[in-house]
Design a protein around this motif. Structure first.
Motif, PDB file in Angstrom:
ATOM      1  N   LEU A 465       3.054  11.646   8.634  1.00 53.02           N
ATOM      2  CA  LEU A 465       2.863  10.226   8.091  1.00 53.02           C
ATOM      3  C   LEU A 465       2.281   9.368   9.194  1.00 53.02           C
ATOM      4  O   LEU A 465       1.427   8.463   8.937  1.00 53.02           O
ATOM      5  CB  LEU A 465       3.776   9.550   7.293  1.00 53.02           C
ATOM      6  CG  LEU A 465       4.085  10.654   6.150  1.00 53.02           C
ATOM      7  CD1 LEU A 465       5.233  10.067   5.230  1.00 53.02           C
ATOM      8  CD2 LEU A 465       2.755  10.672   4.979  1.00 53.02           C
ATOM      9  N   ILE A 466       3.140   9.108  10.034  1.00 51.57           N
ATOM     10  CA  ILE A 466       2.759   8.454  11.445  1.00 51.57           C
ATOM     11  C   ILE A 466       1.516   8.716  12.077  1.00 51.57           C
ATOM     12  O   ILE A 466       0.607   8.013  12.399  1.00 51.57           O
ATOM     13  CB  ILE A 466       4.090   8.209  12.569  1.00 51.57           C
ATOM     14  CG1 ILE A 466       5.260   7.458  11.784  1.00 51.57           C
ATOM     15  CG2 ILE A 466       3.525   7.466  13.797  1.00 51.57           C
ATOM     16  CD1 ILE A 466       6.520   7.529  12.817  1.00 51.57           C
ATOM     17  N   GLY A 467       1.371  10.224  12.351  1.00 50.52           N
ATOM     18  CA  GLY A 467       0.250  10.641  13.097  1.00 50.52           C
ATOM     19  C   GLY A 467      -0.949  10.333  12.134  1.00 50.52           C
ATOM     20  O   GLY A 467      -2.182  10.038  12.667  1.00 50.52           O
ATOM     21  N   THR A 468      -1.015  10.360  10.727  1.00 55.56           N
ATOM     22  CA  THR A 468      -2.058  10.051  10.027  1.00 55.56           C
ATOM     23  C   THR A 468      -2.415   8.578  10.186  1.00 55.56           C
ATOM     24  O   THR A 468      -3.915   8.194  10.104  1.00 55.56           O
ATOM     25  CB  THR A 468      -1.915  10.586   8.348  1.00 55.56           C
ATOM     26  OG1 THR A 468      -1.437  11.827   8.328  1.00 55.56           O
ATOM     27  CG2 THR A 468      -2.941  10.191   7.452  1.00 55.56           C
ATOM     28  N   ALA A 469      -1.561   7.793   9.953  1.00 49.25           N
ATOM     29  CA  ALA A 469      -1.632   6.344  10.208  1.00 49.25           C
ATOM     30  C   ALA A 469      -2.395   5.960  11.565  1.00 49.25           C
ATOM     31  O   ALA A 469      -3.249   5.153  11.281  1.00 49.25           O
ATOM     32  CB  ALA A 469      -0.271   5.543   9.924  1.00 49.25           C
ATOM     33  N   VAL A 470      -1.871   6.565  12.408  1.00 52.76           N
ATOM     34  CA  VAL A 470      -2.610   6.343  13.891  1.00 52.76           C
ATOM     35  C   VAL A 470      -4.076   6.704  13.489  1.00 52.76           C
ATOM     36  O   VAL A 470      -4.847   6.126  14.147  1.00 52.76           O
ATOM     37  CB  VAL A 470      -1.892   7.129  14.826  1.00 52.76           C
ATOM     38  CG1 VAL A 470      -2.694   7.101  16.367  1.00 52.76           C
ATOM     39  CG2 VAL A 470      -0.431   6.839  15.160  1.00 52.76           C
ATOM     40  N   ALA A 471      -4.265   7.996  13.137  1.00 53.59           N
ATOM     41  CA  ALA A 471      -5.615   8.307  13.057  1.00 53.59           C
ATOM     42  C   ALA A 471      -6.495   7.533  12.257  1.00 53.59           C
ATOM     43  O   ALA A 471      -7.596   7.285  12.684  1.00 53.59           O
ATOM     44  CB  ALA A 471      -5.729   9.873  12.479  1.00 53.59           C
ATOM     45  N   VAL A 472      -6.058   7.125  11.124  1.00 53.81           N
ATOM     46  CA  VAL A 472      -6.952   6.190  10.248  1.00 53.81           C
ATOM     47  C   VAL A 472      -6.978   4.830  10.803  1.00 53.81           C
ATOM     48  O   VAL A 472      -8.091   4.098  10.222  1.00 53.81           O
ATOM     49  CB  VAL A 472      -6.500   6.329   8.736  1.00 53.81           C
ATOM     50  CG1 VAL A 472      -6.450   7.595   8.280  1.00 53.81           C
ATOM     51  CG2 VAL A 472      -5.194   5.615   8.690  1.00 53.81           C
ATOM     52  N   LEU A 473      -6.275   4.327  11.800  1.00 59.47           N
ATOM     53  CA  LEU A 473      -6.257   2.757  12.217  1.00 59.47           C
ATOM     54  C   LEU A 473      -7.034   2.890  13.490  1.00 59.47           C
ATOM     55  O   LEU A 473      -7.349   1.679  14.082  1.00 59.47           O
ATOM     56  CB  LEU A 473      -4.818   2.469  12.189  1.00 59.47           C
ATOM     57  CG  LEU A 473      -4.256   2.059  10.860  1.00 59.47           C
ATOM     58  CD1 LEU A 473      -2.725   1.663  11.303  1.00 59.47           C
ATOM     59  CD2 LEU A 473      -4.774   1.146  10.150  1.00 59.47           C
ATOM     60  N   THR A 474      -7.445   3.916  13.874  1.00 57.85           N
ATOM     61  CA  THR A 474      -8.090   3.901  15.366  1.00 57.85           C
ATOM     62  C   THR A 474      -9.453   4.384  15.562  1.00 57.85           C
ATOM     63  O   THR A 474      -9.861   5.261  14.630  1.00 57.85           O
ATOM     64  CB  THR A 474      -7.176   4.576  16.448  1.00 57.85           C
ATOM     65  OG1 THR A 474      -7.048   6.064  15.942  1.00 57.85           O
ATOM     66  CG2 THR A 474      -5.904   4.163  16.566  1.00 57.85           C
ATOM     67  N   ALA A 582       0.906   9.316   0.058  1.00 57.59           N
ATOM     68  CA  ALA A 582      -0.487   9.789   0.831  1.00 57.59           C
ATOM     69  C   ALA A 582      -1.428  10.686  -0.176  1.00 57.59           C
ATOM     70  O   ALA A 582      -2.527  10.897   0.166  1.00 57.59           O
ATOM     71  CB  ALA A 582       0.116  10.617   2.173  1.00 57.59           C
ATOM     72  N   LEU A 583      -0.705  11.910  -0.596  1.00 58.50           N
ATOM     73  CA  LEU A 583      -1.349  12.411  -1.788  1.00 58.50           C
ATOM     74  C   LEU A 583      -2.312  11.763  -2.872  1.00 58.50           C
ATOM     75  O   LEU A 583      -3.224  12.141  -3.133  1.00 58.50           O
ATOM     76  CB  LEU A 583      -0.425  13.456  -2.273  1.00 58.50           C
ATOM     77  CG  LEU A 583       0.344  14.604  -1.463  1.00 58.50           C
ATOM     78  CD1 LEU A 583       1.374  15.246  -2.115  1.00 58.50           C
ATOM     79  CD2 LEU A 583      -0.736  15.745  -0.813  1.00 58.50           C
ATOM     80  N   ALA A 584      -1.503  10.759  -3.249  1.00 56.76           N
ATOM     81  CA  ALA A 584      -2.267   9.841  -4.144  1.00 56.76           C
ATOM     82  C   ALA A 584      -3.656   9.170  -3.751  1.00 56.76           C
ATOM     83  O   ALA A 584      -4.649   9.163  -4.411  1.00 56.76           O
ATOM     84  CB  ALA A 584      -1.461   8.944  -4.877  1.00 56.76           C
ATOM     85  N   LEU A 585      -3.664   8.996  -2.344  1.00 56.28           N
ATOM     86  CA  LEU A 585      -4.732   8.263  -1.880  1.00 56.28           C
ATOM     87  C   LEU A 585      -5.871   9.089  -1.535  1.00 56.28           C
ATOM     88  O   LEU A 585      -7.097   9.019  -1.291  1.00 56.28           O
ATOM     89  CB  LEU A 585      -4.159   7.513  -0.545  1.00 56.28           C
ATOM     90  CG  LEU A 585      -3.387   6.345  -0.626  1.00 56.28           C
ATOM     91  CD1 LEU A 585      -3.026   5.850   0.751  1.00 56.28           C
ATOM     92  CD2 LEU A 585      -3.964   5.237  -1.397  1.00 56.28           C
TER      93      LEU A 585
END
Length: 597
Positions: A465-474, A582-585
């Motif tokens: 979840l943290i890795g996904t957040a970093v990827a979609v924010l950068t 996350a799956l819902a999104l």
């Protein structure tokens, strides 16, 4: 599911049971040291390495030994990739692999993830494929077997300070389990048509000229994009095709048996040289689950109660079947958006029977859906179809199989020790319900064990979840998305789920061979592997030191239907709930959009 899909599933599970039972006997005998010929052959190796096979280790020394062993593996694989241009067995004169890609690949193969951001036949020399990648396929699988055997010893022993000798366990699992099985399986695959040679690539002339488009590359080797962010395409044509050769069968065997998944070819098990027939496809699926299923019986044998092994195996099987059904069902439904084009057009586009996009015709929907569920359940990552082309709910299944923690059979060793962590959590929850100190296999589950269990269960969701957040924010993360919207989010979520759970498969629409993703995924893969192994070994050491308790009327039976249901519920509730938003999104929104259309 149609009749063909049901017959295939039932036949697969039946053959798996027939294979795993005798295999369990062999594994248990080897790891218990009852293979006398093997012990005599091992002795010179121990003397050469300065290892006393009789000296056992506590959990901390065992863990440090594994970390050292695998750390050296990362350095070796990295060096071979960087130097391959000047090393032998490179008939195609492959250049050195870039720094970030070499680092990612080294961590990937050492952690049993086998994430491949490169095309194998266009990037790696024969020497790198054999000495770096194939060797680590053996050693990473041996690491998983060593850890699970150490944990089982923790349950089986009492008032003990040691959980085994890490060097002995690694040696035995490599030499007497993985290597013989791989030799036999490689020969079987060669008979099916998988190639095994050291020949240079072959250039052949095609009957007709080929015309295609491909992304135009910039000076940095990355695809150029237009003002709208789409790749700039250029026309290509030619009448010559290069056919890749190489030592494929030897790598394929341990790729499957070791639940590694990293293929010789970029197309992996969809390539006809890696998976040429329906029989090879069935046998490869069987090989993926063979050792994980057998280890359940090994668990029962080593703790002195086969019913315990059966309980875990049944829980895994129920979860597996429960996910195969929707994966196959949604792929057989096809794409409803095509119906808006008219009945005749839709029938021609969906290829009567479901969604054939991204699938090999020689395998079809049933075998492709089953393979996708097996490979993501088992921490393998090999693919015989493009998961990115699955329907949203069909693609949700392999995503969820990974997010459960790769415990539905799971990887070699890692699946069982992950499931046993959930078993400890299950008895703890049951103990809270009835107001008793929880016990599992005669061992009290106390605060120290639960702290380690919490770390082992939470480390992968945090990484994902943290890795996904970093990827979609950068910008570096968003630059790799070729499918904006929910599907692009699903591709990133899939990549991080695959890396953290050491699977290695991908929604390949994401361009992940960039410095950003190579570094991010390498860090996630390392901590996804050893962030679980270290607390598992700590649990093993703590349990081994405990006294065994007598069974009383208040003891929860851990071999019956009630415990199986409790274990399944714990896996679903504790393992999956972290990912529901996350799956819902991603796939859920995409599914609703597709059917609304």
């Amino acid at each position: 599911m149609n009749t063909q899909a049901w017959v295939l599933l039932v036949a697969y599970l039946a053959v798996l049971l027939l294979v795993s039972w005798p295999l369990a006997g062999m594994i248990e005998a080897v790891m218990a040291g009852r293979f006398d010929i093997g012990k005599r052959l091992e002795a010179p190796l121990y003397r050469l390495a300065g290892v006393d096979p009789q000296a056992e280790q506590g959990w901390l020394r065992y863990a440090l030994g594994l970390l050292l062993f695998n750390g050296i593996g990362v350095l070796a694989v990295y060096a071979l990739q960087r130097w391959q241009a000047v090393l032998p067995l490179n008939p195609q004169h492959m250049a050195a692999v870039s720094v970030d890609s070499a680092f990612n690949t080294a961590v990937s193969f050492v952690t049993n993830t086998n994430w491949q951001g490169y095309g194998g036949e266009t990037t790696m020399s024969y020497l790198t494929q054999m000495l770096a990648l194939t060797v680590q396929n053996f050693l990473s699988a041996a690491t998983g077997i060593a850890v699970v055997v150490a944990l089982i010893r923790g349950f089986a022993r009492h008032s003990a300070q040691a959980i085994g000798n890490v060097w002995v366990d690694l040696t035995r699992s490599t030499l007497w389990i993985l290597l013989p099985l791989s030799v036999v399986f490689a020969l079987i695959m060669s008979a099916q048509g998988v190639i095994q040679n050291m020949s240079p690539y072959q250039d052949v002339h095609t009957v007709e000229a080929q015309h295609w488009q491909e992304p135009k590359l910039g000076t940095d080797g990355q695809p150029l994009k237009d003002a709208k962010g789409q790749p700039v395409m250029e026309d290509k044509s030619g009448q010559t095709q290069t056919i890749a050769m190489g030592p494929v069968a030897s790598q394929l065997a341990i790729k499957m048996l070791g639940t590694n998944g990293g293929g010789f070819f970029n197309a992996n098990s969809a390539h006809p040289y890696e998976n040429p027939t329906a029989w090879s496809n069935f046998l490869q699926m069987l090989a993926i689950f063979a050792i994980p299923a057998a280890l359940c019986f090994v668990f029962g044998r080593m703790v002195g109660d086969l019913r315990q092994g059966w309980a875990v195996l049944i829980a895994m099987t129920v979860l597996f079947v429960a996910f195969v059904i929707p994966a196959t069902f949604y792929e057989q439904q096809g794409n409803p958006a095509l119906a808006s084009l008219g009945v005749d057009q839709a029938a021609s586009l969906t290829q009567a029977g479901g969604n054939m996009e991204g699938k090999e015709v020689r395998f079809g929907i049933a075998a492709s859906s089953l393979f996708a569920t097996i490979t993501t359940a088992a921490s393998c990552g090999a693919v015989n179809a493009m998961h990115d082309s699955f329907t949203p709910m069909g693609g949700l299944v392999p995503l969820v199989m990974m997010q459960l923690g790769e415990v539905v059979f799971g990887g070699v060793g890692s699946g069982l020790y992950g499931m046993l962590v959930f078993a400890i959590m299950a008895v703890f929850i049951a103990g809270l319900m009835i107001g008793r100190t929880p016990e599992y296999l005669g061992k009290k589950i106390e605060s120290h064990e639960m702290k380690m269990v919490s770390i082992a269960i939470l480390v992968t969701p945090l990484l994902v979840l943290i890795g996904t957040a970093v990827a979609v924010l950068t910008e570096g993360g968003k630059a790799g998305i070729f499918n904006p919207g929910p599907h692009g989010f699903s591709e990133i979520l899939y990549a991080l789920s695959s890396a953290a759970n050491n699977n290695g498969s991908a929604f390949a629409g994401l361009s992940a061979n960039t410095p950003f993703y190579n570094l991010l995924l390498a860090v996630v893969m390392w901590f996804g592997r050893f962030g679980i192994i270290v607390p598992v070994l700590a649990i093993a050491g703590s349990l081994a030191a405990k006294k065994r308790l007598e069974v009383t009327e208040g003891t929860l039976p851990t071999h019956g239907p009630l415990f199986v249901v409790l274990l399944i519920g714990t896996v679903l509730l504790v393992g999956l709930l972290n990912y529901v938003p996350a799956l819902a999104l991603g796939p859920v929104v995409e599914h609703l959009m597709l059917w609304a259309h």
